[in-house]
Write a protein that holds these residues in place. Structure first.
Motif, PDB file in Angstrom:
ATOM      1  N   TYR A 141       0.800  -1.215   0.000  1.00 50.46           N
ATOM      2  CA  TYR A 141       0.000   0.000   0.000  1.00 50.46           C
ATOM      3  C   TYR A 141       0.843   1.281   0.000  1.00 50.46           C
ATOM      4  O   TYR A 141       0.304   2.365  -0.194  1.00 50.46           O
ATOM      5  N   GLY A 142       2.152   1.144   0.193  1.00 55.41           N
ATOM      6  CA  GLY A 142       3.009   2.329   0.154  1.00 55.41           C
ATOM      7  C   GLY A 142       4.395   1.995  -0.334  1.00 55.41           C
ATOM      8  O   GLY A 142       5.384   2.188   0.386  1.00 55.41           O
ATOM      9  N   PRO A 143       4.516   1.486  -1.569  1.00 52.01           N
ATOM     10  CA  PRO A 143       5.840   1.093  -2.078  1.00 52.01           C
ATOM     11  C   PRO A 143       6.734   2.299  -2.318  1.00 52.01           C
ATOM     12  O   PRO A 143       6.363   3.216  -3.053  1.00 52.01           O
ATOM     13  N   ILE A 180       5.382  -3.563  -6.156  1.00 51.46           N
ATOM     14  CA  ILE A 180       4.069  -3.314  -6.731  1.00 51.46           C
ATOM     15  C   ILE A 180       4.041  -1.930  -7.372  1.00 51.46           C
ATOM     16  O   ILE A 180       3.206  -1.652  -8.247  1.00 51.46           O
ATOM     17  N   GLY A 181       4.967  -1.066  -6.947  1.00 52.78           N
ATOM     18  CA  GLY A 181       5.050   0.275  -7.523  1.00 52.78           C
ATOM     19  C   GLY A 181       5.373   0.271  -9.003  1.00 52.78           C
ATOM     20  O   GLY A 181       5.083   1.246  -9.710  1.00 52.78           O
ATOM     21  N   THR A 184       1.763   0.038 -10.928  1.00 53.68           N
ATOM     22  CA  THR A 184       0.693   1.000 -10.676  1.00 53.68           C
ATOM     23  C   THR A 184       1.149   2.394 -11.086  1.00 53.68           C
ATOM     24  O   THR A 184       2.346   2.675 -11.186  1.00 53.68           O
ATOM     25  N   GLN A 185       0.189   3.267 -11.295  1.00 58.96           N
ATOM     26  CA  GLN A 185       0.494   4.662 -11.606  1.00 58.96           C
ATOM     27  C   GLN A 185       0.832   5.415 -10.321  1.00 58.96           C
ATOM     28  O   GLN A 185       0.343   5.062  -9.240  1.00 58.96           O
ATOM     29  N   PRO A 186       1.666   6.468 -10.420  1.00 59.42           N
ATOM     30  CA  PRO A 186       2.077   7.201  -9.209  1.00 59.42           C
ATOM     31  C   PRO A 186       0.906   7.732  -8.384  1.00 59.42           C
ATOM     32  O   PRO A 186       0.991   7.821  -7.165  1.00 59.42           O
ATOM     33  N   PRO A 222       4.374  -1.695   7.575  1.00 62.22           N
ATOM     34  CA  PRO A 222       4.360  -1.521   9.032  1.00 62.22           C
ATOM     35  C   PRO A 222       3.350  -2.450   9.691  1.00 62.22           C
ATOM     36  O   PRO A 222       2.421  -2.949   9.052  1.00 62.22           O
ATOM     37  N   GLY A 223       3.546  -2.680  10.979  1.00 62.99           N
ATOM     38  CA  GLY A 223       2.567  -3.433  11.752  1.00 62.99           C
ATOM     39  C   GLY A 223       2.808  -4.928  11.751  1.00 62.99           C
ATOM     40  O   GLY A 223       3.890  -5.421  11.416  1.00 62.99           O
ATOM     41  N   THR A 224       1.767  -5.658  12.136  1.00 62.80           N
ATOM     42  CA  THR A 224       1.826  -7.125  12.241  1.00 62.80           C
ATOM     43  C   THR A 224       0.526  -7.684  11.696  1.00 62.80           C
ATOM     44  O   THR A 224      -0.377  -8.008  12.457  1.00 62.80           O
TER      45      THR A 224
END
Length: 378
Positions: A141-143, A180-181, A184-186, A222-224
């Motif tokens: 979700y944030g590459p 994944i970046g 996908t488009q920026p 991030p996270g688990t």
């Protein structure tokens, strides 16, 4: 002072083997105790194969002897792992990627602590050291890895490997990258549920022509959560590196990140913790250190959790600038930041060597209906 074997055994009765209920002597874990003057050697066998259990056993024995018997005793602990063999029925073995020797997951309990920055600079440093390196950007979700390596506009090519079409990773600075970046488009948000994200990751893992790699670094989100479980179910992770900043709010989440890997049904060795943004050093005053977020928080947490402390990375403007222009700061020459990343990377390599020497290969975890869904208390 001459130490007594009986005193040593009595002291060891006050501690338990990690993951077992009985004390070390009563359980039969202590195989032998030898004393000579102020020296003592303890041979112990444990069933828990994790690196943390081995280190915790060694630390507990040394501390107990120093506290209860003789504070200046010279203690040597020989820990042997005798992990029970498990039934292979319905056990997911995972699918090791041919040609990849070590898979290191880089994780953090929370976002914004510089996990991707640490990953990219570790990879660049490993490449400088002569290792063959790849990065799987698993932060669906944030590459950000493509930006940090100046390949945001690149696209993986299709290549034919043994009659099968595979993705050829994008390469820069000697590091192979899949993210994944690239697909996908920026300005496009990735709005996927867990199964779709896991499927995309599996394609980047197993449908890629990684070739021969000494290290594949996985930049986890991030996270688990679900992505972490999917990765650890798909791959036999060699070990995990947990990144944190020094302040308590970050350390609280980093502790959960370590606990996730140490959970019994996951059991991925934690290679150690990295403290990012340890202190601020202005360019015009290179000898000054300002501990904006607190001092040695991650180092103290690593000691409390019984995991190695791998190093500290200062908060330096050039690190941010280097990441924004797509050239990792570790590629600088003769700078303190280059030295910091080199020290960190050397420690990671050493911990991987230690882990591969002391522990059996990691197997991908088995996910059952509720496995991995419970809270982990550490």
């Amino acid at each position: 002072m001459k130490l007594s074997k009986q005193d040593i055994l009595k002291a060891l009765e006050s501690i338990t083997v990690p993951g077992e209920g009985q004390n070390m002597v009563e359980s039969g874990a202590v195989k032998n105790v030898m004393t000579f003057a102020d020296e003592v050697i303890v041979d112990i066998t444990i069933k828990n194969p994790s690196l943390q259990a081995k280190k915790r056993t060694e630390v507990d024995i040394m501390k107990t002897i120093h506290d209860l018997v003789y504070e200046k005793a010279k203690v040597k602990v020989n820990v042997k792992v005798d992990a029970p063999k498990t039934d292979s029925v319905n056990q997911i073995k995972g699918n090791p990627i041919p040609g990849i020797k070590n898979i290191v997951a880089v994780a953090s309990g929370k976002g914004g602590v510089g996990k991707s920055t640490v990953t990219s600079n570790m990879a660049a440093t490993l490449s400088k050291m002569g290792f063959k390196v790849g990065i799987l950007d698993a932060d669906i979700y944030g590459p950000s890895i493509p930006i940090m390596f100046d390949v945001a506009d690149a696209r993986p090519l299709a290549v034919n490997i043994d009659g099968k079409s595979k993705m050829k990773p994008v390469e820069n600075y000697g590091v192979k990258i899949l993210s994944i970046g690239f697909f996908t488009q920026p300005n496009q948000a990735v709005i996927w549920r867990g199964p779709m994200a896991a499927k995309a990751l599996n394609q980047m893992i197993f449908d890629a022509a990684w070739g021969e790699l000494d290290f594949l670094l996985i930049d986890l989100p991030p996270g688990t959560g679900d992505i972490h479980l999917s990765i650890m179910q798909s791959l036999p992770i060699t070990g995990a590196v947990v990144v944190s900043t020094p302040q308590n709010v970050a350390l609280a989440d980093a502790k959960k990140g370590v606990a996730m890997f140490q959970q019994e049904n996951i059991n991925v060795p934690v290679l150690g913790m990295v403290e990012n943004m340890s202190y601020f050093t202005p360019k015009e005053l290179p000898d000054n250190k300002y501990y904006i977020f607190g001092q040695e928080g991650a180092k103290n947490l690593a000691e409390d959790l019984g995991v190695p402390f791998l190093g500290e990375i200062p908060l330096v403007q050039s690190v941010r600038e280097a990441g924004d222009i797509g050239r990792p700061a570790a590629l600088q020459t003769a700078t303190p930041i280059e030295e910091a990343f080199e020290n960190l990377t050397r420690n990671v390599v050493q911990e991987v060597v230690n882990r591969n020497t002391d522990l059996p290969p990691t197997e991908a975890i088995q996910i059952t209906t509720m496995a991995g869904c419970s809270a982990v208390n550490k």
